[in-house]
Design an enzyme around this catalytic site. Sequence first.
Site, short mmCIF file in Angstrom:
data_model
loop_
_atom_site.label_atom_id
_atom_site.label_comp_id
_atom_site.label_asym_id
_atom_site.label_seq_id
_atom_site.Cartn_x
_atom_site.Cartn_y
_atom_site.Cartn_z
N SER A 1 0.82 -1.22 0.00
CA SER A 1 0.00 0.00 0.00
C SER A 1 0.85 1.26 0.00
O SER A 1 0.31 2.37 0.10
CB SER A 1 -0.94 0.02 1.21
OG SER A 1 -0.19 -0.05 2.41
N ASN B 1 -2.11 -1.77 13.30
CA ASN B 1 -3.56 -1.55 13.33
C ASN B 1 -3.93 -0.26 14.06
O ASN B 1 -4.72 0.55 13.56
CB ASN B 1 -4.28 -2.73 13.98
CG ASN B 1 -4.07 -4.02 13.22
OD1 ASN B 1 -3.46 -4.02 12.15
ND2 ASN B 1 -4.55 -5.13 13.77
N THR C 1 -38.30 29.10 -10.37
CA THR C 1 -38.72 27.81 -9.82
C THR C 1 -39.09 26.97 -11.04
O THR C 1 -39.63 27.50 -12.03
CB THR C 1 -39.94 27.93 -8.88
OG1 THR C 1 -41.06 28.37 -9.64
CG2 THR C 1 -39.68 28.95 -7.76
N HIS C 2 -38.76 25.69 -11.00
CA HIS C 2 -38.93 24.81 -12.16
C HIS C 2 -38.17 25.37 -13.36
O HIS C 2 -38.56 25.12 -14.51
CB HIS C 2 -40.41 24.61 -12.52
CG HIS C 2 -41.27 24.25 -11.34
ND1 HIS C 2 -41.59 22.95 -11.01
CD2 HIS C 2 -41.83 25.02 -10.38
CE1 HIS C 2 -42.33 22.94 -9.93
NE2 HIS C 2 -42.49 24.19 -9.51
N SER D 1 -11.89 26.57 -27.56
CA SER D 1 -12.15 25.33 -28.28
C SER D 1 -11.09 25.17 -29.37
O SER D 1 -10.65 26.16 -29.96
CB SER D 1 -13.54 25.40 -28.92
OG SER D 1 -13.61 24.53 -30.04
N LYS E 1 -15.46 30.21 -28.94
CA LYS E 1 -15.89 29.61 -27.66
C LYS E 1 -15.17 30.16 -26.45
O LYS E 1 -13.98 30.42 -26.47
CB LYS E 1 -15.69 28.09 -27.71
CG LYS E 1 -16.65 27.35 -28.63
CD LYS E 1 -18.12 27.56 -28.29
CE LYS E 1 -18.54 26.77 -27.07
NZ LYS E 1 -18.56 25.34 -27.32
N ASN F 1 -15.37 28.57 -22.75
CA ASN F 1 -16.00 27.48 -22.00
C ASN F 1 -15.65 27.55 -20.51
O ASN F 1 -14.51 27.80 -20.15
CB ASN F 1 -15.54 26.13 -22.57
CG ASN F 1 -16.00 25.92 -24.00
OD1 ASN F 1 -17.06 26.42 -24.39
ND2 ASN F 1 -15.21 25.21 -24.78
N GLU G 1 -17.72 23.03 -15.06
CA GLU G 1 -18.21 21.73 -15.54
C GLU G 1 -17.52 20.60 -14.79
O GLU G 1 -18.12 19.57 -14.48
CB GLU G 1 -17.97 21.60 -17.05
CG GLU G 1 -18.79 22.60 -17.85
CD GLU G 1 -18.30 22.69 -19.29
OE1 GLU G 1 -18.68 21.81 -20.07
OE2 GLU G 1 -17.52 23.62 -19.62
N TYR H 1 -9.70 -5.13 13.28
CA TYR H 1 -9.04 -4.72 12.04
C TYR H 1 -9.13 -5.83 10.99
O TYR H 1 -8.94 -7.00 11.30
CB TYR H 1 -7.56 -4.37 12.29
CG TYR H 1 -6.85 -4.02 10.99
CD1 TYR H 1 -6.94 -2.73 10.46
CD2 TYR H 1 -6.15 -4.99 10.27
CE1 TYR H 1 -6.34 -2.42 9.25
CE2 TYR H 1 -5.54 -4.68 9.05
CZ TYR H 1 -5.63 -3.40 8.55
OH TYR H 1 -5.04 -3.07 7.36
N GLN I 1 -7.52 -1.19 4.52
CA GLN I 1 -6.44 -0.50 3.82
C GLN I 1 -6.98 0.34 2.66
O GLN I 1 -6.37 1.32 2.24
CB GLN I 1 -5.43 -1.54 3.31
CG GLN I 1 -4.29 -0.99 2.50
CD GLN I 1 -3.14 -2.00 2.42
OE1 GLN I 1 -2.46 -2.24 3.39
NE2 GLN I 1 -2.97 -2.60 1.26
N LYS J 1 -8.04 4.61 2.53
CA LYS J 1 -7.23 5.79 2.22
C LYS J 1 -7.36 6.23 0.77
O LYS J 1 -7.28 7.42 0.46
CB LYS J 1 -5.78 5.54 2.61
CG LYS J 1 -5.59 5.55 4.13
CD LYS J 1 -4.22 5.16 4.59
CE LYS J 1 -3.96 3.67 4.54
NZ LYS J 1 -4.96 2.82 5.25
N1 ARG Z 1 -1.26 -0.80 5.37
C1 ARG Z 1 -2.20 -1.19 6.39
C2 ARG Z 1 -3.46 -0.34 6.27
O1 ARG Z 1 -3.41 0.66 5.64
C3 ARG Z 1 -1.60 -0.98 7.73
C4 ARG Z 1 -2.13 -1.90 8.77
C5 ARG Z 1 -1.69 -3.27 8.49
N2 ARG Z 1 -2.03 -4.14 9.57
C6 ARG Z 1 -1.82 -5.43 9.47
N3 ARG Z 1 -2.15 -6.15 10.48
N4 ARG Z 1 -1.37 -5.99 8.39
O2 ARG Z 1 -4.49 -0.69 6.78
#
Ligand code: ARG
Length: 471
Positions: A31, A117, A162-163, A284, A290, A292, A297, A324, A329, A332
């Site tokens: 990750s 965790n 309105t509408h 454009s 144009k 824009n 948008e 956990y 993971q 994020k």
């Molecule tokens: N990269 C993990 C996460 O974002 C960190 C926690 C990992 N914990 C584990 N027991 N493998 O959640």
Amino acid sequence: MSSHGEGGAHKLWGGRFAGGPAPELEAVNRSIGTDIRLWPFDIVLSKAWAAALSSAGVLSAAEAKAVQQGLDRVGARIEQGEQPIASDEDVHTFVDRLLHEEAAEPAGRLHTGRSRNDQVATGSRLWAMDACGRVDAMVRDLQRALLTQADAHVETLMPAYTHLQRAQPVSVAHWLLSHFWPLERDRARIAGARSAAAVLPLGSGAIAGSAFAVPRDQLRDALGFERISENSIDAVGDRDFVAELLFALTMLGTHLSRLAEDLILFGSSEFGFVRFSDAFSTGSSMMPQKRNPDALELARGSAARLLGDLVGLLGTIKGLPSGYNKDLQEDKRNLFDAVDAVTLLLPAIAGSVATLTINADRTRAAVSSAMMATDLADYLVRKRVTFRDAHAAVGRLVREAEDKGIEMIDLPLESFAAASSAFDGDVMRELAPETSVSHREIPGGTGLNAVRAQLEAAHTCLLDDQVIGGG
Ligand code: ARG
């Protein structure tokens, strides 16, 4: 705790395995590409953890100091561009590997009594708290841009719809402020999400709580949390704060989208109420004429992406067993994506609003006299006609003007007299939009004094002591 696997990889686990993980597992498990952004918070929380371990007697004061100084050097290295290597599974592993280079033996004591965790939950919460402060400041900039335009256009009149049909005349400032207040509610939601994030999980360990008597109050204060978590099982699996922030950002994105839609529509040649500045218009490749409003948008488009982030996160957590689970993971990705989206949008929308010009002639010309039909009925009501009869009488006048293809104000007085005997010679005054607006001085209405009071209240919202997260 830390072991060195094949190829010199720095691992936070691995002792119980005879061989290393398959490359396919490593690829899906890694990750670092996403969570690298947590690094400043991972370092801050580890420094606080070193101090807490020292309070608990696990580290000597000298060891805690060596770890903290080592972490500072790690931070400096990352700031100067130090990159993770392929074997760094996540940000925690990356920081820990560098710390072992910087602080050797005491570095190996830092992970005592904690788990990734509670570590990742703590780092993510700190990241979210910081993001709330940044997003809030950008929302305020947009609100300020709306207010500056509103200040200049209290007396400019335009149709309200309105509408999407012409309804009644309003002050342009009133319309602009109708986009200010939703943003103010967004700020309250962002503050709420920040408060939801401000609960310290550290000390929860992997699931059952740390076996070392680390002072959690000290950690809470050192890291700027408001509270400590009450239950270690809940603490390591709780992502409510991510969901709450994603909802707040989705709502914000929805408001930006609706503001954008108004502006796009009003910026079209058919309306011509606003003109976007060169700096916030795109051209454009084919059509030379144009202009824009791309940023607007994209605000409309991004609202869908924010909603996707929210729904995705809710889907991730809904079926999880307690504690956990690695699914978490994924949180994020959604969190970072949503914050990134609004971080790009808000300055572009604020710039679009700050630099557009309002064409007061066009907005005033769009206020046709049929829009004062309600005022005409109200006029009759003031002369003791029931609203039902008044509605019918004015309806006849509207139809007559439509049939003749003229404005109501151009109908002869005889037509008014025929529609209702209560109409007097002063009736034409009621067909002026200024009169219509002047009847609506009720708080929250579009009467010009009511709008001035509203503007003052809006300015009060932006006073500097109202910043969330202390700035
Ligand atoms: N990269 C993990 C996460 O974002 C960190 C926690 C990992 N914990 C584990 N027991 N493998 O959640």
